[in-house]
Scaffold this active site. Sequence first.
Site, PDB file in Angstrom:
ATOM      1  N   HIS A   1       0.873  -1.186   0.000  1.00 58.65           N
ATOM      2  CA  HIS A   1       0.000   0.000   0.000  1.00 58.65           C
ATOM      3  C   HIS A   1       0.908   1.233   0.000  1.00 58.65           C
ATOM      4  O   HIS A   1       2.018   1.196   0.529  1.00 58.65           O
ATOM      5  CB  HIS A   1      -0.835  -0.053   1.285  1.00 58.65           C
ATOM      6  CG  HIS A   1      -1.888   0.987   1.427  1.00 58.65           C
ATOM      7  ND1 HIS A   1      -1.602   2.280   1.783  1.00 58.65           N
ATOM      8  CD2 HIS A   1      -3.240   0.920   1.296  1.00 58.65           C
ATOM      9  CE1 HIS A   1      -2.729   2.968   1.860  1.00 58.65           C
ATOM     10  NE2 HIS A   1      -3.741   2.174   1.574  1.00 58.65           N
TER      11      HIS A   1
ATOM     12  N   ASP B   1       3.455  -4.150   8.038  1.00 58.58           N
ATOM     13  CA  ASP B   1       2.215  -3.403   7.869  1.00 58.58           C
ATOM     14  C   ASP B   1       1.084  -4.401   8.094  1.00 58.58           C
ATOM     15  O   ASP B   1       0.783  -5.224   7.225  1.00 58.58           O
ATOM     16  CB  ASP B   1       2.172  -2.806   6.456  1.00 58.58           C
ATOM     17  CG  ASP B   1       0.839  -2.113   6.167  1.00 58.58           C
ATOM     18  OD1 ASP B   1      -0.090  -2.230   6.996  1.00 58.58           O
ATOM     19  OD2 ASP B   1       0.733  -1.471   5.116  1.00 58.58           O
TER      20      ASP B   1
ATOM     21  N   GLN C   1      -4.135  -5.058   7.383  1.00 57.09           N
ATOM     22  CA  GLN C   1      -5.143  -6.009   6.893  1.00 57.09           C
ATOM     23  C   GLN C   1      -5.056  -7.358   7.587  1.00 57.09           C
ATOM     24  O   GLN C   1      -5.784  -8.276   7.218  1.00 57.09           O
ATOM     25  CB  GLN C   1      -4.985  -6.211   5.370  1.00 57.09           C
ATOM     26  CG  GLN C   1      -5.183  -4.959   4.540  1.00 57.09           C
ATOM     27  CD  GLN C   1      -6.630  -4.444   4.521  1.00 57.09           C
ATOM     28  OE1 GLN C   1      -7.555  -5.117   5.000  1.00 57.09           O
ATOM     29  NE2 GLN C   1      -6.828  -3.259   3.991  1.00 57.09           N
TER      30      GLN C   1
ATOM     31  N   LYS D   1     -10.271  -0.245  10.638  1.00 54.05           N
ATOM     32  CA  LYS D   1     -10.462  -1.467   9.854  1.00 54.05           C
ATOM     33  C   LYS D   1     -10.790  -2.650  10.757  1.00 54.05           C
ATOM     34  O   LYS D   1     -10.802  -3.799  10.313  1.00 54.05           O
ATOM     35  CB  LYS D   1      -9.199  -1.770   9.042  1.00 54.05           C
ATOM     36  CG  LYS D   1      -8.929  -0.756   7.928  1.00 54.05           C
ATOM     37  CD  LYS D   1      -7.747  -1.178   7.092  1.00 54.05           C
ATOM     38  CE  LYS D   1      -7.096  -0.043   6.348  1.00 54.05           C
ATOM     39  NZ  LYS D   1      -7.862   0.484   5.237  1.00 54.05           N
TER      40      LYS D   1
ATOM     41  N   CYS E   1      -4.811   2.406  -3.574  1.00 52.77           N
ATOM     42  CA  CYS E   1      -3.548   2.919  -2.992  1.00 52.77           C
ATOM     43  C   CYS E   1      -2.411   1.919  -3.209  1.00 52.77           C
ATOM     44  O   CYS E   1      -1.562   1.726  -2.321  1.00 52.77           O
ATOM     45  CB  CYS E   1      -3.685   3.251  -1.520  1.00 52.77           C
ATOM     46  SG  CYS E   1      -4.770   4.624  -1.224  1.00 52.77           S
TER      47      CYS E   1
HETATM   48  N1  PLP Z   1      -1.621  -0.529   4.790  1.00 55.52           N
HETATM   49  C1  PLP Z   1      -2.558  -1.292   4.224  1.00 55.52           C
HETATM   50  C2  PLP Z   1      -2.199  -2.692   3.805  1.00 55.52           C
HETATM   51  C3  PLP Z   1      -3.849  -0.801   4.037  1.00 55.52           C
HETATM   52  O1  PLP Z   1      -4.773  -1.570   3.465  1.00 55.52           O
HETATM   53  C4  PLP Z   1      -4.130   0.526   4.444  1.00 55.52           C
HETATM   54  C5  PLP Z   1      -5.469   1.100   4.209  1.00 55.52           C
HETATM   55  O2  PLP Z   1      -6.164   0.738   3.297  1.00 55.52           O
HETATM   56  C6  PLP Z   1      -3.113   1.290   5.039  1.00 55.52           C
HETATM   57  C7  PLP Z   1      -1.873   0.726   5.189  1.00 55.52           C
HETATM   58  C8  PLP Z   1      -3.347   2.693   5.486  1.00 55.52           C
HETATM   59  O3  PLP Z   1      -4.277   2.745   6.504  1.00 55.52           O
HETATM   60  P1  PLP Z   1      -4.814   4.171   7.005  1.00 55.52           P
HETATM   61  O4  PLP Z   1      -5.267   4.901   5.777  1.00 55.52           O
HETATM   62  O5  PLP Z   1      -5.928   3.804   7.903  1.00 55.52           O
HETATM   63  O6  PLP Z   1      -3.691   4.847   7.690  1.00 55.52           O
END
Ligand code: PLP
Length: 425
Positions: A139, A216, A219, A242, A381
């Site tokens: 992401h 990260d 998910q 999430k 993203c």
């Molecule tokens: N990392 C992953 C794998 C994500 O799916 C997301 C959000 O979709 C993020 C990071 C970023 O999360 P946030 O926008 O809540 O900071």
Amino acid sequence: MSTTSGRVKVAAQDGPRELDPHQWRGDFPILEKKVHDQPLIYFDNAATTQKPRQVLEAMEKLYAEHYANVHRGIHTLSEESTDRYEAARDTVCRLLGGVSREEVIFTCGTTEAINLVARSWGDQNVSQGDEILISEMEHHANIVPWQQLAERTGATVRWIPISDDGMLDQEACGSMLSSRTKLVAITAVSNVLGTINPIKQIIDAAHANDALVLVDAAQSVPHAPTDLQSWNADFVAFGGHKMLGPTGIGVLYGKRQLLDAMPPCLGGGGMIRRVRKEGFEPADLPDKFEAGTPPFVEAIGLATAIEYLQQVGMQSIAAYEQQLAKLAMERLSAIEGVRIFGPGATDRAGIISFQIDGVHAHDVAQILDRFSIAVRAGHHCAMPLHLRLQVPATARASFYFYNTSEEVEKLGVAIEETQKVFRKK
Ligand code: PLP
């Protein structure tokens, strides 16, 4: 007050139980909503999840009965808010398998947590010639902070390739690790492909090369048990919204010796022990990284969400969502002209990105909305991943434990109807 330091004990985890979504759906007011006169089918859980009554009520109760700023007041309300905020930290510690309170930093989300590491640890430890490894399925939140760090320091970001079926190329990852590698920053679960990455193996390989690992877990933490002691990760980032919690709250876990050595990122109230005209002395962990008024109501909402998820059972959630994903894969792949991206059902969490031949993903999402089905369309993203897949955009259905197999069947029917609409044109 529960602000003592040290490891937080965890109760033994239950094994998976059969999960009946109907047992829980009644807790989610929004799932009673109708869209275009039909019951909402919410398949956009990878973007954000819906909130149970319990979370909404916990936050309202805090505002109505205990609200005052944390840490600073001696008065009763401030102590009540502070107690609840720090108890929320304990709840996060237990969720992560019993880590120490000093290792859990509240942030405003996954993105901020990753940026904190890139700024604070990165600026202190990364220099010209060093390498940061990230994968092609990241992401943007786990790409751009490292590109920015590389711009500041002269380090290089290198990309671990993925296979055509969306699996991380572990062999390549192994051969890219070298004495130049300072950090591997990798997602536990791809937000597009649903791929479940072999985090423990990646961490073991990186550590054998003296590199650190940031996971990260945006998910993965919401959907499966997380035992950080078995992962042995150096940094882990995830967010509240999430996982049934509110927006504006996230978590950075970091190993204590690493966080201890890192400089604070933001300066302000709350993160200092003392301030003089000549300079300041930072507070101990975790306060050192929590400058300003923290999102304490949101942290309490997150803790309530975690308790709710634990009642449902993290193992049961993981098993149930894999079943839903398998069902959806079978249903969608049986439709001619539908292409599903990513691995088979056994290596996949409850996320399915797909393309319908001859129909742009945005049109797919728009037509599915007419069937009251909420899916996301676009690059999610993850632009480098879409370039790798050679598609400008995909439609994405992502599940949570409150989704049902009947809803998956309706998705299949709605996709068939979408094809009919475009065949007529
Ligand atoms: N990392 C992953 C794998 C994500 O799916 C997301 C959000 O979709 C993020 C990071 C970023 O999360 P946030 O926008 O809540 O900071």
